[in-house]
Design an enzyme around this catalytic site. Structure first.
Site, PDB file in Angstrom:
ATOM      1  N   HIS A 188      73.726 -32.626  15.694  1.00  0.00           N
ATOM      2  CA  HIS A 188      72.884 -33.241  14.663  1.00  0.00           C
ATOM      3  C   HIS A 188      73.810 -33.541  13.537  1.00  0.00           C
ATOM      4  CE1 HIS A 188      69.617 -34.586  12.276  1.00  0.00           C
ATOM      5  NE2 HIS A 188      68.929 -34.607  13.501  1.00  0.00           N
ATOM      6  N   HIS A 189      73.604 -34.669  12.996  1.00  0.00           N
ATOM      7  CA  HIS A 189      74.423 -35.019  11.766  1.00  0.00           C
ATOM      8  C   HIS A 189      74.113 -33.951  10.601  1.00  0.00           C
ATOM      9  CE1 HIS A 189      77.375 -37.351   9.598  1.00  0.00           C
ATOM     10  NE2 HIS A 189      76.966 -38.532  10.258  1.00  0.00           N
ATOM     11  N   ALA A 190      72.817 -33.520  10.587  1.00  0.00           N
ATOM     12  CA  ALA A 190      72.728 -32.444   9.569  1.00  0.00           C
ATOM     13  C   ALA A 190      73.697 -31.191   9.371  1.00  0.00           C
ATOM     14  CB  ALA A 190      70.974 -31.923   9.699  1.00  0.00           C
TER      15      ALA A 190
END
Length: 509
Positions: A140-142
């Site tokens: 995930h880009h988070a």
């Protein structure tokens, strides 16, 4: 516990039923290790388990704050369910690249389960009639950006086949907080919000109108007008360097639409040596040549379909602002710049010269902006409204008739120059697989590996029937530039480009 930044949280907030917030890397490997063991899910699971103490992002679970009163937290889960996160499947014979791309498109079209650590690894057998295996790592880009995602891959991959198994010290799991505890943290964060805004004000206010991801929001427009007024009274801000392409407006193409939940993928290698030869001939940068390849490919692809706008396209280029001190901290340290893509220019050499000028100007504008601008700008949106603001931005981005900031996302990520191995199996390619957004339904990400540039093209499934035709157009763009380089003496104004060395921020996904 580790709190997400406002920028990390934005990558969570951007997700909806149609838009995914993860990024992926597709590795192509020999089907067996140097000692003859098959590269399968069992081997990959063992490798990850042995290095779990080095992979904090693989242990983090998301702990949301009730009512979104504050940004969520990462909780170190200590371990993970290997059978859930590491999965295995096989392609039907003959296991072609197109079959692999179709399988990858299905996988990236599914969101990650937020109740678990936000990553998955897929071991895909049967490639090239069983001679090779693909491994898709989805994160995930988070939790990671392009640079920190590459750091994760560097932990999993080795530069030798005979690395001894790592001793795996025990990882102590953190107790997962209760809703009451998270509510208390949220109330404290709510009280801190005015302080965040005050701290972010001096750097963010003068530049809010330069943030393409939020400047369409009506409330931000009002604050941005205040920022523009501040620009006139802040002597340290140069009028010529205030906007990161904020005046750029993308012409309408088929890609400026609301996306569906489904994707199509194409990937392939191009010669890094050929790109460097073009760079040396015309005195530009590798990144300029990559952008020129993308510009040429999109120009010819749209022109063949009678869809080429009279105006130049606009590119949305993510770039890293991570410092050496921030290495290994994971999370997001990124900014973006907008640049003109001169698809209105028929001559490839003039096109390359215009791209070099535009990229140089965009980098100069970017250096004039605070590195933390995207993160600070989000502090003017209360956490409880961030998801709603992201959804509003998405709705605006998909509206026909509304000007969009960009037509295409283009990223160029420097990668390893030496061969790498996964558990002793040699890697032959490392392909970036990114995502698309409402209003920008195409993403072209490039990563260097050894003497190749690996191109990953991702499009919305409803907008493009066959992304391989786009990849073919990109290859033709490189061939066109290489042909001119082989027989062309560049004019002085082209050879003079980029002769002065200056610090640059590298474009990354």
């Amino acid at each position: 516990m580790r709190q997400l930044t406002s920028l990390d949280t934005q990558f969570l907030a951007m997700e909806n039923q149609r838009v995914q917030g993860h990024v992926s890397v597709l590795g192509i490997y020999d089907a067996h290790t140097d000692c003859g063991r098959p590269l399968d899910a069992a081997l990959v699971g063992e490798l990850i388990s042995r290095r779990l103490h080095l992979l904090p992002t693989f242990r983090w679970r998301l702990a949301p704050v009730p009512l979104s009163l504050d940004y969520p937290y990462w909780v170190d889960d200590g371990t993970f369910d290997i059978e859930y996160h590491v999965r295995e499947l096989a392609l039907p014979a003959p296991g072609s690249d197109r079959q692999l791309a179709e399988q990858v498109a299905r996988i990236i079209g599914r969101q990650l389960d937020r109740a678990r650590p936000l990553w998955e690894v897929y071991v895909i057998g049967g490639l090239d009639n069983g001679r090779r295996v693909a491994v898709l790592t989805k994160m995930h880009h988070a939790a990671v950006d392009g640079v920190s995602g590459a750091e994760v891959m560097s932990i999993l991959l080795d530069d030798t086949t005979d690395r001894e198994p790592d001793p795996a010290p025990p990882v102590v799991a953190e107790p997962f907080p209760s809703d009451v505890e998270m509510l208390g943290r949220g109330l404290i964060g709510l009280m801190r919000q005015p302080l965040r805004m005050m701290r972010a004000g001096p750097t963010a206010l003068p530049h809010l109108d330069d943030v393409p991801t939020i400047r369409h929001l009506p409330g931000v427009r009002l604050v941005a007008r205040t920022g523009r007024a501040l620009k006139r009274v802040l002597p340290a801000t140069s009028d010529s360097l205030t906007a990161t392409g904020s005046g750029t407006t993308a012409p309408r193409t088929r890609f400026q639409a609301r996306v569906s939940p489904h994707r199509r993928v194409a990937f392939g290698s191009m010669s890094l040596r050929e790109v460097k030869s073009i760079k040396n001939t015309f005195g530009c940068t590798v990144n300029d040549v990559v952008v020129a390849i993308c510009t040429s490919g999109l120009r010819s692809w749209l022109d063949e379909r009678g869809e080429l706008p009279a105006e130049p396209l606009a590119g949305f280029v993510p770039m890293s602002v991570r410092t050496a001190e921030q290495k290994g901290t994971f999370g997001n340290r990124v900014s973006v710049m907008l640049t003109e893509l001169p698809t209105d220019e028929a001559d490839p050499m003039q096109r390359l010269a215009r791209i070099s000028d535009a990229m140089r100007a965009a980098k100069e504008r970017q250096r004039a902006l605070p590195a933390s601008l995207l993160q600070d700008a989000n502090h003017f949106i209360p956490p409880a409204l961030l998801a709603q603001a992201a959804r509003a931005t998405s709705r605006l981005a998909g509206m026909r008739g509304l000007n969009q900031p960009a037509n295409v996302m283009i990223s160029n990520v420097p990668g390893p120059s030496t061969p790498l191995y996964l558990g002793g199996a040699r890697q032959h390619a490392q392909v970036p697989v990114s995502g698309v957004l409402d209003g920008i339904g195409i993403n072209i990400t490039v990563m260097s590996y050894q003497d190749s540039l690996e191109f990953g093209v991702v499009v919305d499934r409803e907008l493009v029937d066959d992304p391989w035709t786009i990849l073919d157009a990109l290859r033709a763009g490189l061939s066109e530039l290489a042909e001119h380089a082989s027989r062309h003496t560049p004019p002085p104004e082209v050879t003079a480009l980029h002769t002065a060395a200056s610090p640059r921020r590298k474009a990354r996904s």
